[in-house]
Scaffold this motif. Structure first.
Motif, short mmCIF file in Angstrom:
data_model
loop_
_atom_site.label_atom_id
_atom_site.label_comp_id
_atom_site.label_asym_id
_atom_site.label_seq_id
_atom_site.Cartn_x
_atom_site.Cartn_y
_atom_site.Cartn_z
N ARG A 203 0.84 -1.20 0.00
CA ARG A 203 0.00 0.00 0.00
C ARG A 203 0.88 1.26 0.00
O ARG A 203 0.59 2.24 -0.70
CB ARG A 203 -0.92 0.00 1.22
CG ARG A 203 -2.03 1.05 1.14
CD ARG A 203 -2.80 1.11 2.45
NE ARG A 203 -3.38 -0.17 2.82
CZ ARG A 203 -4.50 -0.66 2.31
NH1 ARG A 203 -5.14 0.03 1.39
NH2 ARG A 203 -4.97 -1.82 2.72
N LYS B 84 -6.99 -5.65 -3.97
CA LYS B 84 -7.85 -5.88 -5.13
C LYS B 84 -9.30 -5.51 -4.80
O LYS B 84 -10.01 -4.93 -5.62
CB LYS B 84 -7.76 -7.35 -5.56
CG LYS B 84 -6.41 -7.75 -6.13
CD LYS B 84 -6.34 -9.23 -6.45
CE LYS B 84 -4.97 -9.61 -6.99
NZ LYS B 84 -4.85 -11.07 -7.24
N GLN B 85 -9.72 -5.83 -3.57
CA GLN B 85 -11.08 -5.49 -3.15
C GLN B 85 -11.28 -3.97 -3.10
O GLN B 85 -12.38 -3.47 -3.34
CB GLN B 85 -11.38 -6.12 -1.80
CG GLN B 85 -11.46 -7.64 -1.83
CD GLN B 85 -11.53 -8.27 -0.46
OE1 GLN B 85 -11.24 -7.63 0.56
NE2 GLN B 85 -11.93 -9.53 -0.40
N GLU B 86 -10.22 -3.24 -2.78
CA GLU B 86 -10.27 -1.78 -2.74
C GLU B 86 -10.09 -1.15 -4.12
O GLU B 86 -10.05 0.08 -4.24
CB GLU B 86 -9.19 -1.25 -1.79
CG GLU B 86 -9.39 -1.65 -0.34
CD GLU B 86 -8.17 -1.30 0.51
OE1 GLU B 86 -7.46 -0.34 0.17
OE2 GLU B 86 -7.94 -2.00 1.52
N LYS B 87 -9.97 -1.98 -5.15
CA LYS B 87 -9.81 -1.51 -6.53
C LYS B 87 -8.51 -0.74 -6.72
O LYS B 87 -8.42 0.18 -7.56
CB LYS B 87 -10.99 -0.63 -6.97
CG LYS B 87 -12.35 -1.26 -6.76
CD LYS B 87 -12.53 -2.54 -7.55
CE LYS B 87 -13.93 -3.11 -7.41
NZ LYS B 87 -14.10 -4.41 -8.08
N LEU B 88 -7.48 -1.13 -5.96
CA LEU B 88 -6.15 -0.56 -6.17
C LEU B 88 -5.32 -1.44 -7.10
O LEU B 88 -4.36 -0.96 -7.72
CB LEU B 88 -5.43 -0.40 -4.82
CG LEU B 88 -6.07 0.56 -3.83
CD1 LEU B 88 -5.35 0.51 -2.49
CD2 LEU B 88 -6.08 1.98 -4.39
N ALA C 246 -5.66 -4.91 -9.97
CA ALA C 246 -6.54 -5.77 -10.78
C ALA C 246 -5.71 -6.92 -11.33
O ALA C 246 -4.53 -6.75 -11.65
CB ALA C 246 -7.16 -4.98 -11.92
N ASP D 66 -6.30 2.83 -10.83
CA ASP D 66 -6.82 3.97 -10.08
C ASP D 66 -8.28 3.65 -9.76
O ASP D 66 -9.08 3.45 -10.67
CB ASP D 66 -6.73 5.24 -10.93
CG ASP D 66 -7.17 6.49 -10.18
OD1 ASP D 66 -7.98 6.36 -9.23
OD2 ASP D 66 -6.73 7.59 -10.55
N PRO D 67 -8.65 3.61 -8.48
CA PRO D 67 -10.03 3.25 -8.14
C PRO D 67 -11.07 4.23 -8.66
O PRO D 67 -12.26 3.91 -8.72
CB PRO D 67 -10.02 3.22 -6.61
CG PRO D 67 -8.86 4.06 -6.21
CD PRO D 67 -7.84 3.88 -7.29
N HIS D 68 -10.63 5.44 -9.04
CA HIS D 68 -11.57 6.47 -9.48
C HIS D 68 -11.62 6.61 -11.00
O HIS D 68 -12.46 7.34 -11.53
CB HIS D 68 -11.20 7.81 -8.86
CG HIS D 68 -11.13 7.76 -7.36
ND1 HIS D 68 -12.22 7.49 -6.57
CD2 HIS D 68 -10.06 7.91 -6.52
CE1 HIS D 68 -11.85 7.50 -5.29
NE2 HIS D 68 -10.56 7.76 -5.24
N ARG E 16 -11.04 4.37 -14.87
CA ARG E 16 -10.77 3.11 -15.54
C ARG E 16 -9.36 3.12 -16.11
O ARG E 16 -8.87 4.13 -16.61
CB ARG E 16 -11.78 2.87 -16.66
CG ARG E 16 -13.20 2.71 -16.17
CD ARG E 16 -14.12 2.26 -17.28
NE ARG E 16 -13.77 0.92 -17.75
CZ ARG E 16 -14.43 0.28 -18.71
NH1 ARG E 16 -15.47 0.85 -19.29
NH2 ARG E 16 -14.07 -0.92 -19.08
#
Length: 229
Positions: A86, A125-129, A131, A142-144, A146
């Motif tokens: 992280r 991966k669950q936090e979309k950081l 893939a 980037d979780p915000h 695509r």
């Protein structure tokens, strides 16, 4: 009941001896009925326990409980690796749109099993950081916004070279000191001689290591301690 809660309950039963070391959990069908979930939901709950070594699936037998005292160490290691990765994501050591080192390389770096690395990556991966792309690896997103996958995953020798490069620059391998032997590096990274040779060749071309003919060993160069070298 959520998979997370089921995981917590089963972990507690292992800790208090309800499911003792060396015993097999009740059949998955029976557990699914107990917790009121589908077979798939139960498997989601069991997966973190397998990743951290609490359970081990044996074909035709079921889910075997391993040494509970060792499992908490694996869980702590996974949490610590998650924290480190992280931090690397935050400071762009692992930048958006780039591939993460492979699980085998990360396992070698942190001296843990690949299962522990996989457990460490799961919350990211669950936090979309992060893939995952089947058969290629894991990349940073980037979780915000695509983010398309990078063109290609790094080769194994390039990933190994990156790990050794970081060790050289951080002083793990001090200037003018010998690196581990080829055999030791092959064992650590689970790679063949040609892969290790290719990784070291990259570092030789960068002037970070050199080969000494008198003993055929690879040594860190003086310039390897320079972060700008």
């Amino acid at each position: 009941m959520t998979p997370e809660l089921i995981t917590k309950i089963i972990r507690g039963r292992v800790a208090d001896g309800t499911y003792g070391r060396g015993t097999v959990l009740p059949a998955e069908k029976r557990l699914a009925a107990e917790f009121g979930v589908s077979h798939w939901g139960l498997r989601q709950a069991l997966q973190p326990l397998k990743d951290t070594g609490i359970l081990h699936a044996i074909c035709g037998m079921g889910n075997l409980v391993l040494d509970p005292s060792a499992t908490y160490s694996a869980a702590r290691e996974a949490r610590e690796i998650t924290k480190i990765i992280r931090e690397r994501l935050a400071d762009d050591t692992y930048a958006v749109g780039t591939w993460l080192p492979g699980t085998r390389v990360l396992a070698a770096e942190f001296d843990v099993s690949q299962a522990t690395v996989q457990a460490a990556l799961r919350p990211l991966k669950q936090e979309k950081l992060l893939a995952a792309l089947d058969a290629q690896g894991t990349y940073v997103i980037d979780p915000h916004h695509r983010c398309a996958p990078p063109p290609a995953a790094p080769s194994h020798h390039a990933a190994i070279g990156k790990v050794i490069r970081e060790r050289l620059r951080s002083g793990v391998y001090p200037p003018d000191s010998p690196l581990p032997t080829y055999a030791e590096l092959e064992s650590e990274f689970g790679a063949g001689h040609s892969t290790i040779s290719s990784a070291l060749q990259l570092l030789r071309e960068e002037g970070l290591v050199s080969r000494r003919q008198r003993n055929k060993r690879i040594y860190a160069t003086v310039s390897a301690s320079d972060p700008d070298g």
